[in-house]
Design an enzyme around this catalytic site. Structure first.
Site, PDB file in Angstrom:
ATOM      1  N   SER A 546       0.845  -1.189   0.000  1.00 50.64           N
ATOM      2  CA  SER A 546       0.000   0.000   0.000  1.00 50.64           C
ATOM      3  C   SER A 546       0.887   1.249   0.000  1.00 50.64           C
ATOM      4  O   SER A 546       1.679   1.433  -0.913  1.00 50.64           O
ATOM      5  CB  SER A 546      -0.954  -0.039   1.188  1.00 50.64           C
ATOM      6  OG  SER A 546      -1.989   0.898   1.040  1.00 50.64           O
ATOM      7  N   ASP A 632     -10.167  -3.413  -5.284  1.00 51.23           N
ATOM      8  CA  ASP A 632      -9.529  -2.624  -4.224  1.00 51.23           C
ATOM      9  C   ASP A 632     -10.055  -1.184  -4.247  1.00 51.23           C
ATOM     10  O   ASP A 632      -9.846  -0.462  -5.220  1.00 51.23           O
ATOM     11  CB  ASP A 632      -8.014  -2.641  -4.441  1.00 51.23           C
ATOM     12  CG  ASP A 632      -7.241  -2.053  -3.272  1.00 51.23           C
ATOM     13  OD1 ASP A 632      -7.836  -1.328  -2.457  1.00 51.23           O
ATOM     14  OD2 ASP A 632      -6.027  -2.321  -3.181  1.00 51.23           O
ATOM     15  N   HIS A 667      -8.162  -4.877  -1.251  1.00 50.44           N
ATOM     16  CA  HIS A 667      -6.890  -4.365  -0.764  1.00 50.44           C
ATOM     17  C   HIS A 667      -6.107  -5.406   0.042  1.00 50.44           C
ATOM     18  O   HIS A 667      -4.879  -5.414   0.010  1.00 50.44           O
ATOM     19  CB  HIS A 667      -7.155  -3.133   0.107  1.00 50.44           C
ATOM     20  CG  HIS A 667      -5.939  -2.293   0.344  1.00 50.44           C
ATOM     21  ND1 HIS A 667      -5.257  -1.659  -0.674  1.00 50.44           N
ATOM     22  CD2 HIS A 667      -5.282  -1.959   1.492  1.00 50.44           C
ATOM     23  CE1 HIS A 667      -4.237  -0.981  -0.168  1.00 50.44           C
ATOM     24  NE2 HIS A 667      -4.237  -1.143   1.143  1.00 50.44           N
TER      25      HIS A 667
END
Length: 696
Positions: A546, A632, A667
């Protein structure tokens, strides 16, 4: 033999502040275009082909994970009223089972079996899991595609039947009123921001729900919760650098929510309830926060009085209130810490609205819980009850499995309730240490390391980093990591600026115009580990996800020669294009973290200087493994897809560069535990293969 996918280039020109940038892969943003799906599937096929020779190692690693983990297991029950609640797992099942037993003894009752809820779905995520005050009802919400949009249902725990109420889509969380007639929940706007809070009356249609608050400022996200005393509900509006809370008595669900303190730029606060006062953790008098208090019937900021003053370098993170004690969570000297304060002179078991005023609270001595290891992580665990003398904490380190400990708040006596079982392993063989690298500006940056005692000096090493949002990557134990350690690979965490490991200043000096400190800190850590003989360039792998994937992308552009392999999971690499687009989820809120390049030319230039996609160079890159999630909502799948395509176009050697996109997840990647273990086995096999070949 498949060749690496090469998507068609369709140049799009972006212009900002007189600057012009060309984006040849902007078309990959169109998820409805069949060519986009075909490209992602081709990337998956290519990645699987390139890793085919590691099939045996991947299976070996997966088998090792299973051999060390007690697959049928149960955590320590937590008392709540007439019940004790716990979570358990069963061998062969992907997901947890939430259960309870009567305190006085009796049969187990299943609160929620996530395996049954997940049947027929490739992905399963749990949003809310909220038992009503009497323990009769359960509100829970589920996500079956990784989009983080949930369907909220209500289950009668006495009968096991679902009530007809169905609410969708919702955000995370749900909270009950005291009388169990109402639920409060959030819904999302077009940018996937929780922006409305609703009141639902049981037995009525969702169309009849009442919106109790709407947040129009796109920088603020909403949430709902309740205090541990259960007397108050809390509606929170949080931006990255500001907050505003509203409170409502839990027994007055149709009442008016009251603002605790109006929002002010740069001022944050959280709230807990204790007797006739609120306890407030706030940065209004200093960046590392203070603990204040205010009467529950007059709680404006002008009534806030200090309980624990601001102390530079000692970051107060939270306060947990119990009937006779306060527990303060903080950060000091790069570690998490817990302080205990005894309270005397106040009978908080009485209702704070009685006409007879309660006696003022008297603070007893403030003492810190001490631990033997020099590097560790400790935090407050599951404590459901307010009137208790037992504090449950969770403790771990790089060499100590997660341990559930009960602390007697009157005597500090500790009882180990459970340590995470690790099978077929001699834990005494692992060592840990703390090193300090020197950043280009002279700042000392901590590094946490773990290795097995027979590791050859200078062997391979995997360096992990994050460095954003004041999120700290604290030392923690990982059963899966042992497979690397047992093969001579050391593991290290670079505690770079942008995280919160060393207080609020550590965060402030790693964001906005100072964001590049995050990347140069990480490079300094890598160079330090090489210089001190921990590893070599040919044995050094790096990993982040991320915003940590942004870190990986940035340092690869800055120093592609320094690393043998890199893993970037759902990486935020198309940074500048995303932060320039306020229509995307999270972008407006993210301006407090990165700055607003639409309005500030200096921020634009800073972001342009480090954004990984914009800075891919014509040079040799190391082997890179990249992941993405089609659904995501946090880092859009096209960011890693575009980055990989541009890397392949411009790199002059090295690689390979591989992309794996989860086509049915978001995610967090695969949701089931066995699926996630297989995912980890692939990553570890990739790292091992590269560092073995390059350092041979």
């Amino acid at each position: 033999m498949l060749s690496a996918p090469r998507p068609e280039q369709r140049p799009t020109v972006h212009r900002h502040h007189g600057d012009e940038r060309v984006d040849e892969y902007a078309w990959l943003r169109d998820r409805e275009n069949p060519a986009v799906r075909a490209h992602l599937e081709a990337e998956n096929a290519y990645t699987e082909q390139m890793l085919a020779h590691l099939g045996g190692l991947r299976e070996e690693l997966f088998a090792e994970y299973r051999s060390r983990i007690k697959e049928t297991d149960e955590d320590v029950p937590a008392k709540d009223g007439a019940w004790e609640y716990y979570t358990r797992t069963e061998e062969g099942l992907q997901y947890a089972i939430f259960a309870r037993r009567p305190i006085g003894g009796g049969d187990e009752e299943i609160v929620l079996d996530c395996n049954k809820e997940a049947e027929g779905s490739e992905y399963f995520g749990l949003g809310a899991l909220s038992v009503s005050p009497t323990g009769n009802l359960l509100a829970y919400s589920t996500d079956t595609n990784g989009s983080e949009e949930f369907e909220l249902r209500i289950k009668d725990l006495r009968t096991g039947e679902l009530l007809p109420d169905v609410i969708k889509p919702t955000g995370y969380g749900a909270v009950w009123s005291a009388d169990e007639r109402y639920l409060f929940y959030t819904t999302l706007d077009h940018a996937h921001r929780p922006w409305k809070v609703w009141r639902h009356r049981l037995g009525t249609a969702q169309s009849e729900d009442v919106c109790v608050y709407t947040e129009e400022d796109e920088a603020f996200y909403l949430g709902v919760g309740r205090t541990r005393s259960r007397q108050w509900l809390v509606l929170s509006a949080h931006a990255a650098e500001s907050s505003e809370l509203r409170v409502l008595r839990a027994d007055d669900p149709e009442g008016t929510w009251q603002v605790v303190a109006p929002r002010r730029p740069g001022i944050e606060y959280t709230l807990e309830h204790h007797g006739d006062r609120f306890l407030i953790v706030t940065n209004d008098e200093g960046p590392d926060f203070r603990l204040a208090q205010a009467p529950v019937d007059d709680f404006g900021p002008e009534r806030w009085t200090t309980v624990i003053p601001h102390q530079p370098g000692v970051r107060i993170a939270a306060v947990d209130a119990f009937a006779d004690h306060l527990v303060v969570s903080l950060r000091a000297d790069g570690r998490t810490e817990l302080d205990i304060i005894d309270l005397q002179g106040q009978d908080v078991r009485r209702d704070a609205r009685l006409s007879v005023p309660l006696e003022p609270v008297t603070l007893g001595p403030r003492r810190r819980l001490r631990f033997d290891e020099p590097i560790y992580t400790v935090h407050v665990g599951v404590n459901r009850e307010f009137d208790t003398h037992v504090l449950r904490i969770e403790y771990t380190s790089l060499t100590t499995p997660n341990s559930t400990i009960d602390v007697d708040l009157r005597t500090d006596e500790r009882t180990l309730r459970k340590q995470q079982p690790v099978l077929n392993v001699d834990l005494s063989r692992y060592r840990s240490a703390r090193e300090w690298a020197t950043a280009p500006d002279g700042t000392k940056v901590p590094i946490s390391l773990v290795w097995r005692d027979d590791r050859p000096a200078g062997g391979p090493l995997l360096l992990y980093g994050y460095g954003s949002y004041e999120h700290s990557i604290d030392p923690y134990f990982s059963t899966l990591r042992l497979s690397l350690l047992d093969r001579g690979v050391a593991f290290a965490i670079a505690h770079v600026r942008g995280g919160g490991e060393l207080g609020r200043a550590w965060y402030e000096h790693g964001k906005k115009k100072e964001k590049t400190n995050t990347f140069t800190d990480f490079i300094a850590c890598a160079e330090h580990l090489i210089a001190q003989g921990w590893t070599t360039k040919d044995g050094l792998a790096i990993r982040g996800g991320s915003a940590g994937g942004l870190l990986i992308g940035a340092v690869l552009n800055m120093r592609p020669d320094l690393f043998a392999a890199a893993v970037a999971e759902v990486p935020f690499v198309d940074t500048l294009n995303t932060i320039l687009d306020p229509s995307l989820p999270l972008t407006v809120r993210e301006w407090d973290e990165w700055g607003n390049p639409l309005e500030d030319p200096d921020i634009y230039e800073v972001m342009k200087s480090y954004a990984p996609y914009d800075n891919v160079a014509t040079c040799r890159y190391p082997a890179i493994y990249v992941t993405a999630g089609l659904n995501d909502p946090r880092v859009s799948y096209w960011e890693p897809a575009k980055w990989v395509a541009r890397l392949r176009d411009r790199m002059t050697g090295g690689g390979p560069v591989l992309l794996k996109t989860e086509l049915g997840a978001g995610h967090g990647g695969p949701s089931g535990r066995y699926d996630s273990w297989r995912d980890e086995a692939t990553i570890q096999a990739f790292v091992l293969d590269v560092v073995r070949r390059k350092s041979a």
